[in-house]
Design a protein around this motif. Structure first.
Motif, short mmCIF file in Angstrom:
data_model
loop_
_atom_site.label_atom_id
_atom_site.label_comp_id
_atom_site.label_asym_id
_atom_site.label_seq_id
_atom_site.Cartn_x
_atom_site.Cartn_y
_atom_site.Cartn_z
N ALA A 26 0.83 -1.21 0.00
CA ALA A 26 0.00 0.00 0.00
C ALA A 26 0.86 1.26 0.00
N TYR A 27 1.90 1.25 0.82
CA TYR A 27 2.78 2.42 0.90
C TYR A 27 3.42 2.71 -0.46
N SER A 28 3.91 1.68 -1.11
CA SER A 28 4.64 1.89 -2.36
C SER A 28 3.75 2.43 -3.47
N LEU A 29 2.45 2.09 -3.44
CA LEU A 29 1.56 2.50 -4.52
C LEU A 29 0.69 3.70 -4.17
N HIS A 30 0.21 3.79 -2.94
CA HIS A 30 -0.68 4.90 -2.58
C HIS A 30 0.07 6.22 -2.48
N ASP A 31 1.32 6.18 -2.04
CA ASP A 31 2.10 7.42 -2.05
C ASP A 31 2.41 7.85 -3.47
N VAL A 43 13.45 -2.81 -12.48
CA VAL A 43 13.68 -1.47 -13.01
C VAL A 43 12.98 -1.32 -14.35
N SER A 44 13.06 -2.33 -15.19
CA SER A 44 12.42 -2.28 -16.51
C SER A 44 10.91 -2.20 -16.38
N ARG A 45 10.33 -2.98 -15.48
CA ARG A 45 8.88 -2.98 -15.33
C ARG A 45 8.38 -1.64 -14.79
N VAL A 46 9.06 -1.11 -13.76
CA VAL A 46 8.65 0.17 -13.20
C VAL A 46 8.85 1.29 -14.22
N ARG A 57 -1.54 -7.85 -8.56
CA ARG A 57 -0.41 -8.72 -8.87
C ARG A 57 0.50 -8.93 -7.66
N LEU A 58 0.77 -7.85 -6.91
CA LEU A 58 1.66 -7.96 -5.77
C LEU A 58 1.06 -8.80 -4.64
N GLN A 59 -0.24 -8.62 -4.39
CA GLN A 59 -0.83 -9.37 -3.27
C GLN A 59 -1.00 -10.86 -3.60
N HIS A 60 -0.85 -11.21 -4.86
CA HIS A 60 -0.86 -12.62 -5.23
C HIS A 60 0.56 -13.16 -5.43
N SER A 118 6.26 -13.93 2.78
CA SER A 118 7.08 -12.89 2.14
C SER A 118 6.68 -12.74 0.68
N LEU A 119 7.10 -11.64 0.10
CA LEU A 119 6.89 -11.43 -1.33
C LEU A 119 7.83 -12.32 -2.14
N SER A 120 7.42 -12.65 -3.34
CA SER A 120 8.30 -13.40 -4.23
C SER A 120 9.50 -12.53 -4.59
N THR A 121 10.53 -13.16 -5.14
CA THR A 121 11.75 -12.42 -5.49
C THR A 121 11.44 -11.27 -6.44
N ALA A 122 10.65 -11.51 -7.47
CA ALA A 122 10.33 -10.45 -8.44
C ALA A 122 9.56 -9.32 -7.79
N ALA A 123 8.54 -9.66 -7.01
CA ALA A 123 7.71 -8.63 -6.37
C ALA A 123 8.50 -7.83 -5.34
N TRP A 124 9.38 -8.51 -4.60
CA TRP A 124 10.20 -7.82 -3.59
C TRP A 124 11.04 -6.72 -4.24
N HIS A 125 11.66 -7.01 -5.36
CA HIS A 125 12.48 -6.02 -6.06
C HIS A 125 11.61 -4.89 -6.63
N GLU A 126 10.43 -5.22 -7.12
CA GLU A 126 9.55 -4.19 -7.68
C GLU A 126 9.10 -3.21 -6.61
N VAL A 127 8.76 -3.72 -5.43
CA VAL A 127 8.37 -2.83 -4.33
C VAL A 127 9.54 -1.94 -3.93
N ALA A 128 10.74 -2.49 -3.91
CA ALA A 128 11.92 -1.69 -3.56
C ALA A 128 12.13 -0.55 -4.55
N VAL A 129 11.92 -0.81 -5.84
CA VAL A 129 12.10 0.24 -6.86
C VAL A 129 10.97 1.27 -6.77
N LEU A 130 9.75 0.83 -6.49
CA LEU A 130 8.65 1.78 -6.31
C LEU A 130 8.92 2.71 -5.13
N LYS A 131 9.40 2.16 -4.02
CA LYS A 131 9.73 2.99 -2.85
C LYS A 131 10.85 3.98 -3.18
#
Length: 521
Positions: A257-262, A334-337, A370-373, A389-402
């Motif tokens: 929520a933090y990574s997307l709502h902000d 990085v590419s997806r974001v 996608r992230l919550q699944h 925990s988040l999957s490896t792909a989702a964990w990195h995506e949240v880090a880049v969003l933050k």
């Protein structure tokens, strides 16, 4: 759906330790008809709390007064975290395979417990967001000798177990052990991080904030240790530094929520410069090979040069979390974001039109879904991860969003100037109340709630000295000063942004509007 272990306990009519409260609870006839009403009682008790209501007037990152009502506050953030947490918990609790068996062995994952913990997780946030948290932490240490300072997570636990009250004095909201344990994101005391070296073998948050300064994040003050121990006893399969399954779900939901709502807020407010962000992403992807060979000092000196900040982000992830950090996954993130956010969403400025609203809603919904699944369950997770925990792909995506928020919003000089002004408000309030309580001729006219909180803190300090003398600092002010300080910090932390500004003007003689906003002080 409850865990198999809980279902077995019900079938055998055995007591479930997760349902334990600090005081006996009597459920009415309607509640007794539900299969598991206790957790629903907890959720509603949190939702009806005045501490929960006040979150509507507490800053998330940017103030509503400066950017319109569209931005999130702590209340809307908490509501959305609750929705995401419930969705993840339903998914986890319905698993009938190997992951479901692991969850059952660890104590279960009730969606309502995760939802209640998510609703409560930000109750301890003081006025002015994280800036207020840092300021009160410093004031608690410097003004009153409180070595534990102030921490929003620990304040949340203190609220639900001590400061807020439902119908019994001294038991807080009298929540079940399950919900109390699910709020403990960092289940340790600040002092437990004093000798820690940090790094990949240290639980996330236990790394010292400064040499000898104790854990950077912690979820309980020593004053409230008994409540943490009581709640955690219901989960014998959970390790000392590990979250319960429901707590891990809440923690993940908060990150999502933090990574997307902000991002939603900053996009609406026009604060994200697409050209600047695009330059950062393009430069890193173009110069990645050269940047990988630069000395860390060179990178930090030239951090404002496009590409350098993303390279520093990758190195921090690799250094702190080698258990999951993966260079290929980071490149993909990085590419997806870049594709979805930088060259997608941000390429069209938000203009308030219905089309813009639909586009933003579709973007946010797709990412959250996608992230919550993208969660996994582990019986023996790494020390810096949770059982969920988040999957490896989702964990990195949240880090880049933050990263987008941290690099392009939180480091803005104009925001820093505004926040320094907010910090001075809290300093004047704390000093003003301390002087008031130290005035024998006028202390009786201090706000009744403030006096009550000081008395509560005094009782808690006396009990700590009696039950756990080893946790009482031998040096520093006497217990009366510490109790007064904790009571003042508890009082100021419970104000809204507007109340803090109004009280500051009043207590320092800067307001002639005597009655406005003063009710309930």
């Amino acid at each position: 759906m409850m865990s198999e272990a809980f279902d077995t306990a019900v079938a055998q009519d055995a007591p479930d330790p997760r349902l334990g409260r600090r005081a006996p609870e009597v459920l009415d006839e309607f509640q007794r008809r539900e299969r598991h009403p206790e957790f629903r009682v907890d959720l509603e008790r949190i939702r009806f709390s005045p501490y929960f209501s006040r979150l509507s007037a507490v800053t998330q990152v940017i103030s509503q007064t400066g950017a319109g009502l569209a931005v999130h506050n702590r209340l809307t953030h908490s509501v959305k975290v609750s929705a995401v947490a419930r969705a993840i918990a339903v998914q986890v609790s319905h698993d009938r395979g190997a992951q479901g068996r692991v969850v059952a062995q660890l104590g279960g994952c009730d969606p309502v417990v995760a939802q209640a913990a998510a609703a409560a997780h930000d109750l301890g946030h003081p006025p002015f967001g994280h800036l207020g948290e840092q300021t009160l932490d410093r004031l608690a240490k410097d003004r009153f000798g409180l070595s534990e300072g102030f921490e929003g997570n620990a304040q949340t636990f203190r609220i639900i177990t001590r400061l807020d009250e439902h119908d019994r004095a001294g038991t807080g909201l009298n929540l079940t052990a399950a919900v109390r344990a699910a709020v403990l994101k960092y289940p340790w005391l600040r002092r437990q991080g004093r000798d820690g070296a940090g790094g990949p073998q240290t639980p996330r948050g236990l790394t010292p904030s400064s040499p000898g300064g104790g854990a950077n994040k912690f979820s309980v003050y020593a004053l409230d240790l008994a409540d943490m121990q009581d709640a955690r006893q219901a989960y014998p399969a959970i390790g000392e530094y590990q979250q319960t399954v429901e707590c891990a779900v809440m923690d993940i939901a908060d990150d999502i929520a933090y990574s997307l709502h902000d991002l939603d807020d900053f996009y609406r407010a026009g604060l994200l410069n697409q050209a600047t962000i695009s330059s950062e992403f393009r430069a890193w992807r173009r110069e990645r090979a050269e940047l990988a060979h630069l000395d860390p000092t060179e990178l930090r000196i030239a951090e404002r040069t496009p590409g350098r900040s993303l390279e520093l982000l990758w190195r921090r992830l690799a250094d702190k979390d080698p258990w999951i950090a993966d260079e290929d996954a980071f490149i993909e993130a990085v590419s997806r974001v870049n594709e979805d956010v930088v060259e997608g969403l941000l390429s069209v400025p938000f203009d308030g039109s219905l089309l813009a609203e639909r586009s933003l809603s579709q973007f946010t919904s797709a990412w959250i879904n996608r992230l919550q699944h993208s969660v996994t369950v582990s019986a023996e997770p790494p020390v810096r991860s949770g059982h969920v925990s988040l999957s490896t792909a989702a964990w990195h995506e949240v880090a880049v969003l933050k990263f987008l928020h941290q690099r392009f919003i939180l480091e803005r000089p104009d925001l820093a100037v505004y926040q320094r002004g907010q910090a001075s408000v809290l300093e004047r309030l704390v000093d003003g109340f301390a002087a008031w309580l130290d005035d024998p001729h006028d202390v009786r006219r201090a706000p009744r709630r403030l006096l009550d909180l000081v008395d509560l803190a005094g009782e808690d300090h006396d009990r700590l000295r009696r039950d756990h003398p080893e946790l009482v600092d031998a040096e520093g002010p006497d217990l009366r000063v510490r109790a007064t300080g904790r009571g003042i910090i508890d009082y100021v932390a419970a104000l809204t942004d507007a109340q803090a500004m109004h009280l500051d003007a009043m207590i320092n003689g800067g307001s002639e509007r005597l009655w406005e906003g003063g009710q309930g002080l």
